[in-house]
Design an enzyme around this catalytic site. Sequence first.
Site, short mmCIF file in Angstrom:
data_model
loop_
_atom_site.label_atom_id
_atom_site.label_comp_id
_atom_site.label_asym_id
_atom_site.label_seq_id
_atom_site.Cartn_x
_atom_site.Cartn_y
_atom_site.Cartn_z
N HIS A 53 -51.35 -40.36 -49.04
CA HIS A 53 -50.22 -41.12 -48.52
C HIS A 53 -49.70 -40.51 -47.22
O HIS A 53 -48.98 -39.52 -47.24
CB HIS A 53 -49.12 -41.12 -49.59
CG HIS A 53 -47.97 -42.02 -49.32
ND1 HIS A 53 -47.09 -42.41 -50.29
CD2 HIS A 53 -47.53 -42.62 -48.18
CE1 HIS A 53 -46.17 -43.19 -49.79
NE2 HIS A 53 -46.41 -43.33 -48.49
N PHE A 76 -49.74 -42.68 -39.98
CA PHE A 76 -50.27 -42.19 -38.70
C PHE A 76 -49.65 -42.94 -37.51
O PHE A 76 -49.84 -42.56 -36.37
CB PHE A 76 -51.80 -42.29 -38.67
CG PHE A 76 -52.51 -41.10 -39.27
CD1 PHE A 76 -51.87 -40.30 -40.21
CD2 PHE A 76 -53.80 -40.76 -38.88
CE1 PHE A 76 -52.52 -39.18 -40.75
CE2 PHE A 76 -54.46 -39.65 -39.41
CZ PHE A 76 -53.82 -38.86 -40.35
N ARG A 77 -48.95 -44.04 -37.78
CA ARG A 77 -48.20 -44.80 -36.74
C ARG A 77 -49.10 -45.36 -35.65
O ARG A 77 -48.61 -45.68 -34.55
CB ARG A 77 -47.13 -43.92 -36.09
CG ARG A 77 -46.21 -43.19 -37.04
CD ARG A 77 -45.30 -44.12 -37.75
NE ARG A 77 -44.24 -43.42 -38.49
CZ ARG A 77 -43.73 -43.84 -39.63
NH1 ARG A 77 -44.17 -44.95 -40.20
NH2 ARG A 77 -42.77 -43.17 -40.22
N HIS A 88 -45.01 -48.55 -53.90
CA HIS A 88 -43.91 -47.75 -53.40
C HIS A 88 -42.69 -47.80 -54.33
O HIS A 88 -41.88 -46.89 -54.37
CB HIS A 88 -43.55 -48.32 -52.02
CG HIS A 88 -42.69 -47.47 -51.20
ND1 HIS A 88 -41.32 -47.47 -51.30
CD2 HIS A 88 -42.98 -46.58 -50.21
CE1 HIS A 88 -40.82 -46.63 -50.41
NE2 HIS A 88 -41.80 -46.08 -49.75
N HIS A 113 -44.95 -41.55 -54.58
CA HIS A 113 -43.76 -40.66 -54.57
C HIS A 113 -42.74 -40.92 -55.67
O HIS A 113 -41.60 -41.32 -55.41
CB HIS A 113 -43.08 -40.65 -53.21
CG HIS A 113 -42.88 -41.99 -52.55
ND1 HIS A 113 -42.33 -43.06 -53.20
CD2 HIS A 113 -43.15 -42.41 -51.28
CE1 HIS A 113 -42.27 -44.07 -52.37
NE2 HIS A 113 -42.77 -43.71 -51.20
N ASN A 163 -37.13 -42.15 -48.14
CA ASN A 163 -37.30 -43.10 -49.25
C ASN A 163 -38.40 -42.62 -50.18
O ASN A 163 -39.50 -42.40 -49.69
CB ASN A 163 -37.69 -44.49 -48.73
CG ASN A 163 -36.50 -45.25 -48.20
OD1 ASN A 163 -35.36 -44.94 -48.49
ND2 ASN A 163 -36.79 -46.26 -47.39
N ASP A 195 -46.63 -38.25 -47.97
CA ASP A 195 -45.82 -39.32 -47.36
C ASP A 195 -45.38 -38.89 -45.96
O ASP A 195 -44.23 -39.14 -45.56
CB ASP A 195 -44.62 -39.71 -48.22
CG ASP A 195 -44.00 -41.04 -47.77
OD1 ASP A 195 -44.59 -41.73 -46.91
OD2 ASP A 195 -42.90 -41.37 -48.24
ZN LIG Z 1 -44.94 -44.13 -47.23
#
Ligand SMILES: [Zn+2]
Length: 451
Positions: free
Chosen positions: A69, A72-73, A194, A242, A297, A324
């Site tokens: 998780h 990398f944008r 998520h 997560h 989050n 994350d």
């Molecule tokens: Zn995430």
Amino acid sequence: MSLSSGLLLRDFRLVDETMDMLGSVWIEGGIIRDVFPQGAPLPEIRLPMHRTIQGGGSLALMPALVDLHAHFRDPGYPEKETLESASLAAVAGGYGTVVCMANTKPVMDSPAKARALKKRADALGLVDLYPVLALTQGMEGKALSDIPLLKGPLHETEPWLRMLSEDGKDVVSDEILYRALQEARRLGIPVSCHCDAGGPEAEEAKAAGKPREFWSRIEENHATQRVIELARQAQGHVHIAHVSTREAVDLIRKVKGAQQESGHAVFTLTAEASPHHLCLTEETAHALGAATWGRVNPPLRTEADRRALIEAVLDGTIDAIATDHAPHTERDKLQGAPGFTGLETGFALCRMELVRQDRLSLSRLSSLMSASPARILGLTDRGRVAPTFRGDLMVVDTEALWRVNPGRFRSRGKNSPCSGLTCRGRVLMTIYQGRVVFESFLNPDPEKETG
Ligand SMILES: [Zn+2]
């Protein structure tokens, strides 16, 4: 890489999920060829191109890490991170395999887009990247993405596709999520959820002006229950991202327990926890600014939640540790963007907080961060220090103390909750397919402290 090059790693503490012993490792052609217990005669190496790396002291050689998780944008947010900066951050953190999420611009909702990213990652040659495909077009929750067009078996057609996810936007429609889970089942891969589609009770709490730590707990608990139920109906594989509340932990433990007792499971349930939820609490979030630098989050929770997560790691309720990694600019963080940068501190944080007083062995940590996440992805060629496995390894100094300075991160995201923290355990070298892709041996960190 020349196939005749080799790497001999001598006299190391060798740690993976099945062993913790002294020995040496010979890598050739990107593959681990031999593992020699300490004292066994080493072969005479005739290759003209080979390098010897000497172990000793508190150095351990472990499988490179596998992250289920990360963000990398790329494409779309170069001010936060790029494929290049994220890959450099990954290798500096000991990662050899990374799954990256689909909330890019454009969204990864077609195989062509994801394939293009995978191709660029392969050209860089730093980490084995597995882009996820979004469940719905544009992550808008309305129509399924191109998943129904994919033909199996994926290991022949699209071997880079190992996970589906809508990441931070849970699909609200039960019908669409159910169909996505069925598609994933047909393809034989997990859907990472998520868990923040919170249900009416969370909405009421929000409307009544209750604080975020209150309603986000209801959200996570409700959403976890919901996706498990849908996975049961679809008979697919749901992977809970997560996990952060003790109630969600209890639910996952109960469901897994019932599956084990009945001896046959109609669906597969796996779960991950992040280093920050395992090692930090709401106290850190408040100190950093709960609405800015400490915002993530799901939120950092109470000490009781953190302890429940650690128990879940110890008893196998949690299958893997995933970062994350969520890089942001300073401006975005000040405006409340949720998430922490995590690739470069994940191992050290876990080593420091979890491997102490012998509660968790280094071998078990290796399992949670390498072999077990690799299994969730169906990657059977990595995560061990054993002959025929990939030459994806990391050298760590298990005792090194170092102060986290985000200014020195390879990641463009400096939004670390560990800034200024002194960690124990440091990644010194990362080897990817038999090539050294990161090393800080010869370049001692001026900030490194001893002790
Ligand atoms: Zn995430």
